[in-house]
Design a protein around this motif. Structure first.
Motif, PDB file in Angstrom:
ATOM      1  N   SER A   2       0.827  -1.194   0.000  1.00  0.00           N
ATOM      2  CA  SER A   2       0.000   0.000   0.000  1.00  0.00           C
ATOM      3  C   SER A   2       0.861   1.242   0.000  1.00  0.00           C
ATOM      4  O   SER A   2       1.996   1.230   0.456  1.00  0.00           O
ATOM      5  CB  SER A   2      -0.913   0.009   1.231  1.00  0.00           C
ATOM      6  OG  SER A   2      -0.136   0.012   2.412  1.00  0.00           O
ATOM      7  N   LYS A  17      -0.924   7.586   7.001  1.00  0.00           N
ATOM      8  CA  LYS A  17      -1.635   6.331   7.234  1.00  0.00           C
ATOM      9  C   LYS A  17      -2.222   6.254   8.636  1.00  0.00           C
ATOM     10  O   LYS A  17      -3.353   5.838   8.830  1.00  0.00           O
ATOM     11  CB  LYS A  17      -0.683   5.149   7.010  1.00  0.00           C
ATOM     12  CG  LYS A  17      -1.383   3.812   7.072  1.00  0.00           C
ATOM     13  CD  LYS A  17      -0.438   2.668   6.813  1.00  0.00           C
ATOM     14  CE  LYS A  17       0.399   2.348   8.017  1.00  0.00           C
ATOM     15  NZ  LYS A  17       1.132   1.085   7.875  1.00  0.00           N
ATOM     16  N   ARG A 296      -2.536  -7.419   4.553  1.00  0.00           N
ATOM     17  CA  ARG A 296      -2.434  -5.965   4.443  1.00  0.00           C
ATOM     18  C   ARG A 296      -3.742  -5.344   4.922  1.00  0.00           C
ATOM     19  O   ARG A 296      -4.713  -6.061   5.169  1.00  0.00           O
ATOM     20  CB  ARG A 296      -2.165  -5.561   2.992  1.00  0.00           C
ATOM     21  CG  ARG A 296      -3.304  -5.898   2.040  1.00  0.00           C
ATOM     22  CD  ARG A 296      -2.810  -6.034   0.627  1.00  0.00           C
ATOM     23  NE  ARG A 296      -1.973  -7.210   0.500  1.00  0.00           N
ATOM     24  CZ  ARG A 296      -1.196  -7.445  -0.563  1.00  0.00           C
ATOM     25  NH1 ARG A 296      -1.134  -6.590  -1.541  1.00  0.00           N
ATOM     26  NH2 ARG A 296      -0.469  -8.542  -0.624  1.00  0.00           N
ATOM     27  N   PRO A 297      -3.801  -4.016   5.080  1.00  0.00           N
ATOM     28  CA  PRO A 297      -5.057  -3.382   5.500  1.00  0.00           C
ATOM     29  C   PRO A 297      -6.189  -3.710   4.532  1.00  0.00           C
ATOM     30  O   PRO A 297      -5.975  -3.865   3.329  1.00  0.00           O
ATOM     31  CB  PRO A 297      -4.721  -1.886   5.477  1.00  0.00           C
ATOM     32  CG  PRO A 297      -3.239  -1.821   5.640  1.00  0.00           C
ATOM     33  CD  PRO A 297      -2.703  -3.032   4.944  1.00  0.00           C
ATOM     34  N   SER A 299     -10.418  -2.784   3.497  1.00  0.00           N
ATOM     35  CA  SER A 299     -11.530  -1.855   3.683  1.00  0.00           C
ATOM     36  C   SER A 299     -12.741  -2.600   4.228  1.00  0.00           C
ATOM     37  O   SER A 299     -12.875  -3.819   4.075  1.00  0.00           O
ATOM     38  CB  SER A 299     -11.888  -1.179   2.360  1.00  0.00           C
ATOM     39  OG  SER A 299     -12.453  -2.117   1.459  1.00  0.00           O
ATOM     40  N   GLN A 341     -15.391  -2.553  14.794  1.00  0.00           N
ATOM     41  CA  GLN A 341     -14.162  -1.825  14.479  1.00  0.00           C
ATOM     42  C   GLN A 341     -13.787  -0.885  15.620  1.00  0.00           C
ATOM     43  O   GLN A 341     -12.632  -0.848  16.059  1.00  0.00           O
ATOM     44  CB  GLN A 341     -14.336  -1.035  13.185  1.00  0.00           C
ATOM     45  CG  GLN A 341     -13.100  -0.230  12.792  1.00  0.00           C
ATOM     46  CD  GLN A 341     -13.406   0.829  11.752  1.00  0.00           C
ATOM     47  OE1 GLN A 341     -14.479   1.442  11.781  1.00  0.00           O
ATOM     48  NE2 GLN A 341     -12.488   1.044  10.828  1.00  0.00           N
ATOM     49  N   LEU A 350      -6.732  -3.410  16.869  1.00  0.00           N
ATOM     50  CA  LEU A 350      -6.584  -2.796  15.553  1.00  0.00           C
ATOM     51  C   LEU A 350      -5.720  -1.556  15.707  1.00  0.00           C
ATOM     52  O   LEU A 350      -5.804  -0.856  16.721  1.00  0.00           O
ATOM     53  CB  LEU A 350      -7.944  -2.403  14.962  1.00  0.00           C
ATOM     54  CG  LEU A 350      -8.866  -3.521  14.482  1.00  0.00           C
ATOM     55  CD1 LEU A 350     -10.141  -2.930  13.889  1.00  0.00           C
ATOM     56  CD2 LEU A 350      -8.180  -4.411  13.458  1.00  0.00           C
ATOM     57  N   TYR A 353      -5.794   4.173  11.876  1.00  0.00           N
ATOM     58  CA  TYR A 353      -5.651   4.379  10.436  1.00  0.00           C
ATOM     59  C   TYR A 353      -6.332   5.691  10.077  1.00  0.00           C
ATOM     60  O   TYR A 353      -7.339   6.072  10.673  1.00  0.00           O
ATOM     61  CB  TYR A 353      -6.297   3.220   9.665  1.00  0.00           C
ATOM     62  CG  TYR A 353      -5.631   2.911   8.349  1.00  0.00           C
ATOM     63  CD1 TYR A 353      -4.651   1.937   8.260  1.00  0.00           C
ATOM     64  CD2 TYR A 353      -5.973   3.603   7.192  1.00  0.00           C
ATOM     65  CE1 TYR A 353      -4.032   1.645   7.061  1.00  0.00           C
ATOM     66  CE2 TYR A 353      -5.363   3.320   5.986  1.00  0.00           C
ATOM     67  CZ  TYR A 353      -4.396   2.339   5.924  1.00  0.00           C
ATOM     68  OH  TYR A 353      -3.784   2.061   4.733  1.00  0.00           O
ATOM     69  N   MET A 358     -10.830   1.704   6.795  1.00  0.00           N
ATOM     70  CA  MET A 358      -9.789   0.689   6.724  1.00  0.00           C
ATOM     71  C   MET A 358      -9.589   0.007   8.071  1.00  0.00           C
ATOM     72  O   MET A 358      -9.692   0.634   9.120  1.00  0.00           O
ATOM     73  CB  MET A 358      -8.472   1.312   6.266  1.00  0.00           C
ATOM     74  CG  MET A 358      -8.541   1.978   4.903  1.00  0.00           C
ATOM     75  SD  MET A 358      -8.960   0.824   3.571  1.00  0.00           S
ATOM     76  CE  MET A 358      -7.480  -0.202   3.560  1.00  0.00           C
ATOM     77  N   GLU A 360      -6.792  -2.545  10.081  1.00  0.00           N
ATOM     78  CA  GLU A 360      -5.437  -3.084  10.029  1.00  0.00           C
ATOM     79  C   GLU A 360      -5.017  -3.553  11.414  1.00  0.00           C
ATOM     80  O   GLU A 360      -5.305  -2.899  12.415  1.00  0.00           O
ATOM     81  CB  GLU A 360      -4.442  -2.040   9.523  1.00  0.00           C
ATOM     82  CG  GLU A 360      -3.018  -2.578   9.436  1.00  0.00           C
ATOM     83  CD  GLU A 360      -2.013  -1.527   9.005  1.00  0.00           C
ATOM     84  OE1 GLU A 360      -0.924  -1.904   8.545  1.00  0.00           O
ATOM     85  OE2 GLU A 360      -2.312  -0.329   9.143  1.00  0.00           O
TER      86      GLU A 360
END
Length: 498
Positions: A2, A17, A296-297, A299, A341, A350, A353, A358, A360
């Motif tokens: 990314s 980020k 990877r991150p 969505s 989230q 998490l 971000y 997103m 991650e």
């Protein structure tokens, strides 16, 4: 892979980020060294090295926020690239090639698909040497430097980029990686190195207090020292004690004792294991397991698409039993995902971000839960990875997941056998405890009880009182649940071992 930054310093800036409100303490000396590197013409390539979870990314982004506030006065352009957590061992060059092609396109340089990776690196070097560019390469994968992958040419591509910049670079190339020694067998590198250590004791105390823990500084200092003042571990520990234990420091004994063969990151894995026990059978844990499949991150929309495809596959329900730990996600929607989230952000499972869309996880967190998920549900995990790799069944392309070698329970059983033969009782107790958990999740109660008993016996042989108490308490609860009262010793109080 990314892009977390891509902009000219004089133009409108794209958000970084990580959010600025991410936890950050101390590191004044390191920030000063980064500032010096910007103005020092002798520092052309700087390697920022530290073990996982020590705060490389947090330090780098905090410094970048300072540069942004100053108007990027030292640079004409800024470009940052975050490498994926894993590399495709069938095509290791793709890890470097993806970055080179993006960077060349960003600079407006024409190239062809027929050009080699080294030729593309040379084109990029020419651009970087003509202006002051801050180039940031984050999470450079150590796997690129494996001896068995040298023939792939990935290392040569990387050196074709970095070595010329060491000799001449009007800007600065900042590379973050976990281990500087990966360069050792490939020859002298020549770049400068900034090694990041754990927090100072006072900073560890401040971090725990920031997480909401109360108590005198001396007591919190002992807690911080118990976990080596490690930033990620203390961040997770503070959230766990606050949310799961009501900020009661007396409940530190709920954090399992681990004696696995890998010393690095052991305390972090201990805290993550405590999270796993606490969040058992919850949507939060189910989501963490699913996110661990992505390298990877991802969505929120892509994650929802993946869940819809995975949970509607008829063969997945008919031929393979849906893992019970994922059942809370069967009817997940955007509203529920948004709540989960935020919940996982609050628990620091998490990472922050810039985009609220997103999700991650930190590399250490992801690897821990992926390994536990794969060992416990090897077949189901393989099916989910097939869905990820297929991608064409999802309306939006999913982040690909690198195929990994299976790690069946038999591997852990062999490790347990070797530990017993070597009379490494502490490691044997830990392996038996992990096998107990795997058997319990799979519904094999007899095997679960057997491994739990072994964990108690091995802890006793290893004269580890704390581990013995924890394992005996776990075994007692298990026997009570299965209405088995034959293990009388489980009801006795454990005395201090001689």
């Amino acid at each position: 892979m990314s892009v977390f930054m891509a902009y000219g310093a004089a133009r409108c800036l794209v958000p970084l980020k990580m959010r600025e409100k991410a936890v950050f303490f101390g590191r004044y000396e390191e920030i000063a060294q980064l500032n010096v590197a910007c103005s020092d013409t002798d520092t052309r390539v700087l390697l920022l090295t530290a073990s996982a979870g020590t705060g490389k990314t947090a330090l780098m982004h905090h410094w970048l926020w300072q540069c942004e506030a100053a108007g990027w006065t030292n640079f004409d352009a800024v470009l940052g690239w975050a490498f994926p957590f894993d590399i495709d061992e069938d095509d290791p060059q793709a890890t470097v090639r993806g970055f080179l092609e993006y960077a060349l396109a960003w600079f407006g340089v024409t190239f062809t698909a027929e050009q080699t990776c080294i030729e593309k690196a040379s084109l990029l070097v020419k651009q970087l040497q003509e202006q002051r560019v801050l180039l940031i390469l984050e999470h450079l994968p150590a796997a690129i430097f494996k001896r068995e992958l040298e023939a792939s040419g990935a290392v040569n591509c990387l050196y074709a980029l970095l070595k010329p910049l060491v000799l001449h670079n009007p800007g600065l190339c900042l590379v973050t990686l976990e281990d500087m020694t990966v360069f050792d067998h490939t020859g002298e590198f020549g770049g400068h190195c900034l090694k990041l250590g754990n927090l100072e004791p006072s900073e560890g105390v401040s971090l725990l207090m920031r997480q909401g823990l109360e108590g005198n500084e001396k007591l919190l200092g002992k807690v911080s020292a118990l976990f080596d003042h490690h930033p990620l571990t203390l961040t997770l520990l503070g959230s766990y004690l606050k949310e799961a234990c009501g900020s009661d420091l007396g409940k530190l004994d709920t954090i399992p004792i681990w004696f696995d063969s890998q010393v690095s990151g052991r305390n972090t894995r201990r805290v993550l294991a405590a999270y796993e026990n606490w969040l058992a059978n919850t949507p939060e844990l189910a989501l963490v397991y699913v996110l661990s499949l992505f390298d990877r991150p991802v969505s929120m929309s892509r994650l929802l698409d993946f869940c819809r495809v995975a949970f509607r596959r008829r063969f997945f329900f008919i031929r393979q039993r849906l893992p019970s730990i994922l059942s809370p996600l069967v009817r997940i929607n955007y509203k529920k995902l948004l709540y989960l989230q935020q919940r996982l952000h609050d628990l620091h499972l998490l990472t922050p971000y810039a985009s609220s869309e997103m999700l991650e996880m930190h590399t250490v967190t992801r690897e821990f839960f992926y390994r536990k998920f794969q060992i416990t549900f090897m077949v189901e995990c393989a099916h989910l990875q097939e869905i990820l790799r297929a991608g064409n069944e999802v309306s939006v392309a999913l982040s690909p997941c690198i195929k990994r070698e299976p790690e069946p329970v038999s591997v852990m059983e062999n490790l347990l056998l070797h530990a017993v033969e070597a009379k490494n009782w502490r490691q044997a107790a830990d392996l038996a405890l992990q096998l107990h958990k795997c058997s319990l999740i799979q519904g094999n109660i007899a095997a679960s009880v057997s491994y739990a008993r072994q964990s108690v016996a091995f802890a006793h042989l290893g004269r580890d009182t704390l581990s013995l108490q924890q394992n005996l308490k776990l075994l007692t609860a298990l026997l009570q649940q299965t209405e088995n009262s034959t293990f009388v010793a489980a009801e006795t109080k454990v005395e201090e071992l001689p």
